[in-house]
Design a protein around this motif. Structure first.
Motif, short mmCIF file in Angstrom:
data_model
loop_
_atom_site.label_atom_id
_atom_site.label_comp_id
_atom_site.label_asym_id
_atom_site.label_seq_id
_atom_site.Cartn_x
_atom_site.Cartn_y
_atom_site.Cartn_z
N LYS A 257 -7.06 -50.62 4.03
CA LYS A 257 -6.38 -49.57 3.27
C LYS A 257 -6.18 -50.02 1.82
O LYS A 257 -6.43 -49.27 0.88
N ILE A 258 -5.74 -51.28 1.66
CA ILE A 258 -5.44 -51.76 0.31
C ILE A 258 -6.73 -51.94 -0.51
O ILE A 258 -6.84 -51.47 -1.63
N PHE A 259 -7.72 -52.64 0.09
CA PHE A 259 -8.87 -53.02 -0.72
C PHE A 259 -10.03 -52.02 -0.70
O PHE A 259 -10.82 -51.97 -1.63
N ALA A 260 -10.17 -51.26 0.39
CA ALA A 260 -11.31 -50.34 0.43
C ALA A 260 -10.87 -48.88 0.34
O ALA A 260 -11.69 -48.00 0.15
N ARG A 261 -9.58 -48.65 0.47
CA ARG A 261 -9.03 -47.29 0.43
C ARG A 261 -9.78 -46.32 1.36
O ARG A 261 -10.16 -45.24 0.96
N VAL A 262 -10.01 -46.77 2.57
CA VAL A 262 -10.62 -45.88 3.57
C VAL A 262 -9.67 -45.77 4.75
O VAL A 262 -8.73 -46.56 4.88
N ASN A 263 -9.95 -44.81 5.61
CA ASN A 263 -9.08 -44.58 6.76
C ASN A 263 -9.35 -45.65 7.84
O ASN A 263 -10.41 -45.68 8.45
N PRO A 264 -8.36 -46.53 8.10
CA PRO A 264 -8.57 -47.61 9.06
C PRO A 264 -8.84 -47.11 10.48
O PRO A 264 -9.54 -47.74 11.25
N LEU A 265 -8.27 -45.93 10.80
CA LEU A 265 -8.46 -45.41 12.15
C LEU A 265 -9.94 -45.06 12.38
O LEU A 265 -10.51 -45.35 13.44
N THR A 266 -10.54 -44.46 11.36
CA THR A 266 -11.96 -44.13 11.46
C THR A 266 -12.75 -45.43 11.67
O THR A 266 -13.67 -45.50 12.49
N PHE A 267 -12.36 -46.46 10.92
CA PHE A 267 -13.04 -47.75 11.06
C PHE A 267 -12.93 -48.26 12.50
O PHE A 267 -13.94 -48.63 13.11
N LEU A 268 -11.72 -48.24 13.04
CA LEU A 268 -11.54 -48.79 14.39
C LEU A 268 -12.33 -47.98 15.42
O LEU A 268 -12.92 -48.53 16.35
N ILE A 269 -12.32 -46.65 15.25
CA ILE A 269 -13.06 -45.81 16.20
C ILE A 269 -14.55 -46.16 16.14
O ILE A 269 -15.22 -46.30 17.17
N LYS A 270 -15.05 -46.38 14.93
CA LYS A 270 -16.49 -46.66 14.79
C LYS A 270 -16.85 -48.07 15.27
O LYS A 270 -18.01 -48.38 15.49
N MET A 271 -15.85 -48.92 15.39
CA MET A 271 -16.11 -50.29 15.82
C MET A 271 -16.23 -50.44 17.33
O MET A 271 -16.62 -51.50 17.83
N LYS A 272 -15.88 -49.39 18.09
CA LYS A 272 -15.67 -49.60 19.52
C LYS A 272 -16.90 -50.15 20.27
O LYS A 272 -16.78 -51.10 21.04
N ASP A 273 -18.08 -49.58 19.99
CA ASP A 273 -19.26 -50.07 20.71
C ASP A 273 -19.55 -51.52 20.36
O ASP A 273 -19.85 -52.34 21.24
#
Ligand code: ASP
Length: 431
Positions: A257-273
């Motif tokens: 959130k601080i350094f990339a200003r993106v939605n962390p939840l989206t990141f975590l969802i995309k990391m699942k596989d």
């Protein structure tokens, strides 16, 4: 009959659950030392020989080996494409510095978090564990050896032995030279771009087969797993799992959130596989093709950044492993009744961070790094034998954290280089 098309994550999860259940079922009949024979009239079928060391072992090994098969070609080809397209050695230097600083920083945060929480909880206090175990220690490589060892005298040898840092150095030099070689370089660049697409296709094919591989890996693992070890070491086990979860679900999202200003939840969802692959294989190295696919195709990081940060991360960034080392240090010190001073904690932080540079992400390597840390602070290396029984499960979990860290740093670096496609990142259908 209507056909139900399940997405890959669900299929992998089902395979995991089935693998665990079948493994536990077989554990009722076999152990590492014993076997049960089923009498089929005309011949006797060995459960261990046929299912566990046979079917499951073969299926699981083929899956992991096939993933590993793609690592060297993928790193070489994508990194050559990446550096060639950057076409600016100052930018490559900046990218390298940023990634290394971020990787070391997140590792240092991970260890500090682990040492603090473990000291607060006291996983080894009042423990009644026997301390007469034994464990072989490993000497730590010197810093000079690590640096010199990054340069290959023979690139073919580096690729044959899968020496990632050497492959990275060679590929970068090759890519830069290709960019400088004018017309000849351009032709070759076109060829490498096409090759990169073909290799990513191979990764896709393999991902489709993942549920079968994951099933076999987990069925074999759980057939022999001594679950009661977890109960004996419950406090250590759950403290470690807790810190791993805090790091992955709190520290990473905050940094993103601080350094990339993106939605962390989206990141975590995309990391699942990717996290499931890492969990099942216990190897950041073997998971690398999947991590690469996730950060470029699902998160929108440009290949010129990801081809550099992902292999580098899989080799030098192991936050989950660092957390294990922090918690294990406090645990063993408490079990043996040894008081650690502030200077010891600093030594742990430094050794664990540096050890992560010199060791590759393969199953179980964290314990070897732990023996280096113990030697440094004067803790009994034999103490490691006490936590061996639960390490397999913890290795799986920390590997998932390790690869999440690699992807997180990739997003931050890509964002800072204006090479993160926000539309792709935010497109939740690509997950
Ligand atoms: N298995 C871990 C990895 O591949 C390393 C370790 O902690 O043993 O990242």
């Amino acid at each position: 009959m209507p056909s139900i098309k399940l997405n890959l994550t669900i299929r992998i999860l089902i395979a995991m659950v089935l693998g665990i259940l079948i493994g536990r079922f077989f554990s009722l009949f076999v152990s590492e030392q014993s076997d049960t024979l089923i009498n089929l009239g005309f011949f006797e079928l060995s459960i261990k020989g046929f299912f566990i060391d046979g079917l499951f072992n073969i299926g699981g090994q083929i899956f992991v080996t096939s993933l590993k098969m793609l690592v060297v070609p993928l790193v070489f080809v994508s990194l050559v494409c990446g550096t060639c397209s950057l076409n600016d050695s100052a930018k490559i230097g900046r990218l390298g510095l940023k990634s290394i600083v971020l990787y070391l920083l997140t590792t240092a945060i991970a260890i500090t978090l682990a040492l603090s929480i473990a000291n607060f909880i006291g996983p080894g206090e009042g423990s009644s564990l026997q301390t007469d175990a034994s464990f072989e220690s490993q000497p730590a490589p010197s810093f000079a050896d690590v640096i010199i060892g990054m340069f290959p005298s023979n690139p073919i040898d580096a690729m044959a032995s899968g020496n990632m840092l050497q492959i990275i150095v060679f590929s970068i030099l090759f890519g830069i030279s290709m960019a400088m070689a004018g017309e000849a370089g351009k032709k070759l660049a076109h060829f490498f771009d096409n090759l990169n697409e073909v290799i990513l296709k191979m990764v896709n094919i393999l991902m489709k087969l993942a549920p079968y591989g994951v099933f076999c890996l987990l069925a074999k693992l759980f057939a022999f797993l001594e679950i009661d070890e977890v109960a004996k070491l419950g406090k250590y086990f759950f403290t470690l799992i807790g810190v791993l979860l805090i790091h992955a679900l709190f520290v990473y999202p905050v940094l993103l959130k601080i350094f990339a200003r993106v939605n962390p939840l989206t990141f975590l969802i995309k990391m699942k596989d990717t996290a499931l692959f890492a969990f099942s294989t216990s190897s950041s190295n073997a998971t690398m093709p999947v991590t690469m696919n996730t950060v470029t195709k699902k998160m929108g990081a440009d290949n010129s950044i990801a081809s550099f940060t992902v292999p580098l991360g899989a080799t030098i960034n192991m936050d989950g492993t660092a957390i294990m080392q922090g918690v294990a240090t406090v645990f063993i010190a408490q079990v043996y009744g040894i008081d650690l001073a502030m200077s010891d904690y600093l030594a742990v932080l430094l050794t664990a961070t540096l050890a992560s540079i010199g060791t590759a992400g393969v199953p179980g390597v964290g314990l070897i790094m732990l023996s280096m840390v113990f030697q440094q602070v004067g803790l009994p290396v034999e103490g490691i034998a006490l936590i061996l029984g639960v390490d397999r499960l913890l290795d799986m979990t920390r590997t998932a954290v390790n690869v999440t860290g690699d992807a997180m740093v990739t997003c931050i670096v890509a964002k800072s280089e204006k090479a993160l496609d926000k539309d792709v990142f935010n497109d939740i259908s690509k997950s």
